[in-house]
Design a protein around this motif. Structure first.
Motif, PDB file in Angstrom:
ATOM      1  N   ARG A  41       0.842  -1.205   0.000  1.00 43.33           N
ATOM      2  CA  ARG A  41       0.000   0.000   0.000  1.00 43.33           C
ATOM      3  C   ARG A  41       0.878   1.258   0.000  1.00 43.33           C
ATOM      4  NH1 ARG A  41      -4.002   0.151  -2.324  1.00 43.33           N
ATOM      5  NH2 ARG A  41      -4.569   2.035  -1.236  1.00 43.33           N
ATOM      6  N   LEU A  42       1.947   1.222   0.763  1.00 47.58           N
ATOM      7  CA  LEU A  42       2.835   2.377   0.825  1.00 47.58           C
ATOM      8  C   LEU A  42       3.494   2.643  -0.524  1.00 47.58           C
ATOM      9  CD1 LEU A  42       3.646   4.360   3.021  1.00 47.58           C
ATOM     10  CD2 LEU A  42       5.635   2.956   3.471  1.00 47.58           C
ATOM     11  N   VAL A  43       3.947   1.593  -1.196  1.00 47.59           N
ATOM     12  CA  VAL A  43       4.537   1.749  -2.525  1.00 47.59           C
ATOM     13  C   VAL A  43       3.495   2.301  -3.489  1.00 47.59           C
ATOM     14  CG1 VAL A  43       5.434   0.456  -4.497  1.00 47.59           C
ATOM     15  CG2 VAL A  43       6.343   0.031  -2.226  1.00 47.59           C
ATOM     16  N   HIS A  44       2.258   1.818  -3.382  1.00 52.85           N
ATOM     17  CA  HIS A  44       1.184   2.314  -4.263  1.00 52.85           C
ATOM     18  C   HIS A  44       0.942   3.809  -4.025  1.00 52.85           C
ATOM     19  CE1 HIS A  44      -2.548   2.563  -6.493  1.00 52.85           C
ATOM     20  NE2 HIS A  44      -3.144   3.034  -5.401  1.00 52.85           N
ATOM     21  N   ILE A  45       0.928   4.216  -2.774  1.00 54.44           N
ATOM     22  CA  ILE A  45       0.700   5.640  -2.463  1.00 54.44           C
ATOM     23  C   ILE A  45       1.840   6.491  -3.025  1.00 54.44           C
ATOM     24  CG2 ILE A  45       0.636   7.310  -0.569  1.00 54.44           C
ATOM     25  CD1 ILE A  45      -0.920   5.204   1.031  1.00 54.44           C
ATOM     26  N   PHE A  46       3.083   6.048  -2.840  1.00 54.27           N
ATOM     27  CA  PHE A  46       4.217   6.807  -3.369  1.00 54.27           C
ATOM     28  C   PHE A  46       4.171   6.897  -4.895  1.00 54.27           C
ATOM     29  CE2 PHE A  46       6.648   5.884   0.656  1.00 54.27           C
ATOM     30  CZ  PHE A  46       6.737   7.209   1.032  1.00 54.27           C
ATOM     31  N   GLU A  47       3.794   5.808  -5.557  1.00 53.78           N
ATOM     32  CA  GLU A  47       3.754   5.818  -7.020  1.00 53.78           C
ATOM     33  C   GLU A  47       2.583   6.624  -7.563  1.00 53.78           C
ATOM     34  OE1 GLU A  47       3.759   1.684  -7.996  1.00 53.78           O
ATOM     35  OE2 GLU A  47       5.948   1.529  -7.885  1.00 53.78           O
ATOM     36  N   SER A  48       1.479   6.681  -6.825  1.00 56.23           N
ATOM     37  CA  SER A  48       0.295   7.380  -7.340  1.00 56.23           C
ATOM     38  C   SER A  48       0.362   8.892  -7.121  1.00 56.23           C
ATOM     39  CB  SER A  48      -0.971   6.820  -6.698  1.00 56.23           C
ATOM     40  OG  SER A  48      -0.978   7.084  -5.313  1.00 56.23           O
ATOM     41  N   PRO A  50       3.397  11.224  -7.144  1.00 53.11           N
ATOM     42  CA  PRO A  50       4.817  11.613  -7.203  1.00 53.11           C
ATOM     43  C   PRO A  50       5.041  13.108  -6.984  1.00 53.11           C
ATOM     44  CG  PRO A  50       4.016  11.134  -9.398  1.00 53.11           C
ATOM     45  CD  PRO A  50       2.921  10.767  -8.445  1.00 53.11           C
ATOM     46  N   ARG A  51       4.125  13.951  -7.470  1.00 58.16           N
ATOM     47  CA  ARG A  51       4.317  15.394  -7.315  1.00 58.16           C
ATOM     48  C   ARG A  51       4.227  15.815  -5.854  1.00 58.16           C
ATOM     49  NH1 ARG A  51       0.009  17.670 -11.047  1.00 58.16           N
ATOM     50  NH2 ARG A  51       0.151  19.320  -9.523  1.00 58.16           N
ATOM     51  N   LEU A  52       3.300  15.189  -5.118  1.00 55.53           N
ATOM     52  CA  LEU A  52       3.148  15.516  -3.700  1.00 55.53           C
ATOM     53  C   LEU A  52       4.432  15.188  -2.934  1.00 55.53           C
ATOM     54  CD1 LEU A  52       1.466  16.244  -1.177  1.00 55.53           C
ATOM     55  CD2 LEU A  52       0.785  13.844  -1.097  1.00 55.53           C
ATOM     56  N   PHE A  53       4.974  14.005  -3.164  1.00 56.37           N
ATOM     57  CA  PHE A  53       6.168  13.611  -2.429  1.00 56.37           C
ATOM     58  C   PHE A  53       7.400  14.371  -2.896  1.00 56.37           C
ATOM     59  CE2 PHE A  53       3.344  10.048  -1.563  1.00 56.37           C
ATOM     60  CZ  PHE A  53       3.414  10.055  -0.182  1.00 56.37           C
ATOM     61  N   ALA A  54       7.420  14.802  -4.150  1.00 60.07           N
ATOM     62  CA  ALA A  54       8.527  15.639  -4.613  1.00 60.07           C
ATOM     63  C   ALA A  54       8.474  16.998  -3.914  1.00 60.07           C
ATOM     64  CB  ALA A  54       8.464  15.815  -6.127  1.00 60.07           C
ATOM     65  N   ALA A  55       7.271  17.535  -3.754  1.00 60.66           N
ATOM     66  CA  ALA A  55       7.123  18.830  -3.073  1.00 60.66           C
ATOM     67  C   ALA A  55       7.504  18.708  -1.601  1.00 60.66           C
ATOM     68  CB  ALA A  55       5.688  19.328  -3.207  1.00 60.66           C
ATOM     69  N   VAL A  56       7.068  17.633  -0.964  1.00 58.44           N
ATOM     70  CA  VAL A  56       7.415  17.424   0.446  1.00 58.44           C
ATOM     71  C   VAL A  56       8.925  17.269   0.594  1.00 58.44           C
ATOM     72  CG1 VAL A  56       7.216  15.790   2.367  1.00 58.44           C
ATOM     73  CG2 VAL A  56       5.182  16.468   1.086  1.00 58.44           C
ATOM     74  N   SER A  57       9.551  16.544  -0.326  1.00 58.94           N
ATOM     75  CA  SER A  57      10.996  16.339  -0.281  1.00 58.94           C
ATOM     76  C   SER A  57      11.734  17.666  -0.449  1.00 58.94           C
ATOM     77  CB  SER A  57      11.404  15.355  -1.364  1.00 58.94           C
ATOM     78  OG  SER A  57      12.782  15.196  -1.392  1.00 58.94           O
ATOM     79  N   ARG A  58      11.291  18.486  -1.394  1.00 61.35           N
ATOM     80  CA  ARG A  58      11.923  19.793  -1.590  1.00 61.35           C
ATOM     81  C   ARG A  58      11.774  20.660  -0.346  1.00 61.35           C
ATOM     82  NH1 ARG A  58       9.485  19.572  -6.567  1.00 61.35           N
ATOM     83  NH2 ARG A  58       7.848  20.962  -5.857  1.00 61.35           N
ATOM     84  N   HIS A  59      10.575  20.632   0.247  1.00 59.00           N
ATOM     85  CA  HIS A  59      10.328  21.447   1.439  1.00 59.00           C
ATOM     86  C   HIS A  59      11.232  21.005   2.589  1.00 59.00           C
ATOM     87  CE1 HIS A  59       8.204  23.889   4.326  1.00 59.00           C
ATOM     88  NE2 HIS A  59       8.038  22.815   5.089  1.00 59.00           N
ATOM     89  N   ARG A  60      11.358  19.694   2.791  1.00 63.81           N
ATOM     90  CA  ARG A  60      12.220  19.185   3.857  1.00 63.81           C
ATOM     91  C   ARG A  60      13.681  19.561   3.598  1.00 63.81           C
ATOM     92  NH1 ARG A  60      12.203  13.411   4.966  1.00 63.81           N
ATOM     93  NH2 ARG A  60      13.425  14.117   6.729  1.00 63.81           N
ATOM     94  N   ARG A  61      14.115  19.455   2.350  1.00 62.16           N
ATOM     95  CA  ARG A  61      15.487  19.811   2.010  1.00 62.16           C
ATOM     96  C   ARG A  61      15.720  21.296   2.274  1.00 62.16           C
ATOM     97  NH1 ARG A  61      15.901  19.493  -3.478  1.00 62.16           N
ATOM     98  NH2 ARG A  61      15.209  17.335  -3.303  1.00 62.16           N
ATOM     99  N   HIS A  62      14.736  22.131   1.891  1.00 60.05           N
ATOM    100  CA  HIS A  62      14.841  23.573   2.110  1.00 60.05           C
ATOM    101  C   HIS A  62      14.932  23.878   3.611  1.00 60.05           C
ATOM    102  CE1 HIS A  62      14.206  27.854   1.609  1.00 60.05           C
ATOM    103  NE2 HIS A  62      13.187  27.790   2.447  1.00 60.05           N
ATOM    104  N   CYS A  63      14.100  23.232   4.424  1.00 60.24           N
ATOM    105  CA  CYS A  63      14.129  23.465   5.873  1.00 60.24           C
ATOM    106  C   CYS A  63      15.465  23.024   6.468  1.00 60.24           C
ATOM    107  CB  CYS A  63      12.979  22.712   6.552  1.00 60.24           C
ATOM    108  SG  CYS A  63      11.366  23.422   6.200  1.00 60.24           S
TER     109      CYS A  63
END
Length: 111
Positions: A41-48, A50-63
């Protein structure tokens, strides 16, 4: 099992041991199956999404970058304050077995 043997009912001890082993097997099997399903289920959520997790990743990197930048500025400011105190004679540097140590300068007594 020892208690059952001392009471003369070894069947009760064996039944207890079998019941306990069955409980452990069921628990471990349930945890294994749930971990596999959760991973899928987790892999499905990440694959479905991608833009959300890319934004979260950028935000975390920025912080993280901002936090590192603030820490570096604080370290520079602290070092600058300590060096200013040394230059003004308020503290002295002392070399010891543990490295450089800061200590308050001794006030000179006037005669």
């Amino acid at each position: 099992m020892t208690f059952a043997m001392s009471r003369g009912v070894p069947v009760a001890g064996l039944l207890f041991a079998v019941t306990m082993m069955t409980g452990v097997a069921v628990t471990l099997s349930t945890v294994a199956v749930l971990s596999i399903l959760f991973r899928e289920r987790l892999v499905h959520i990440f694959e479905s999404r991608p833009r959300l997790f890319a934004a979260v990743s950028r935000h975390r990197r920025h912080c993280g970058d901002r936090a590192r930048q603030r820490r570096r500025l604080a370290e520079r400011s602290s070092l600058r304050d300590e060096l200013t105190a040394v230059a003004q004679g308020r503290v002295q540097l002392q070399l010891s077995s543990g490295g450089l140590m800061w200590r308050k300068a001794q006030s000179k007594a006037k005669s």
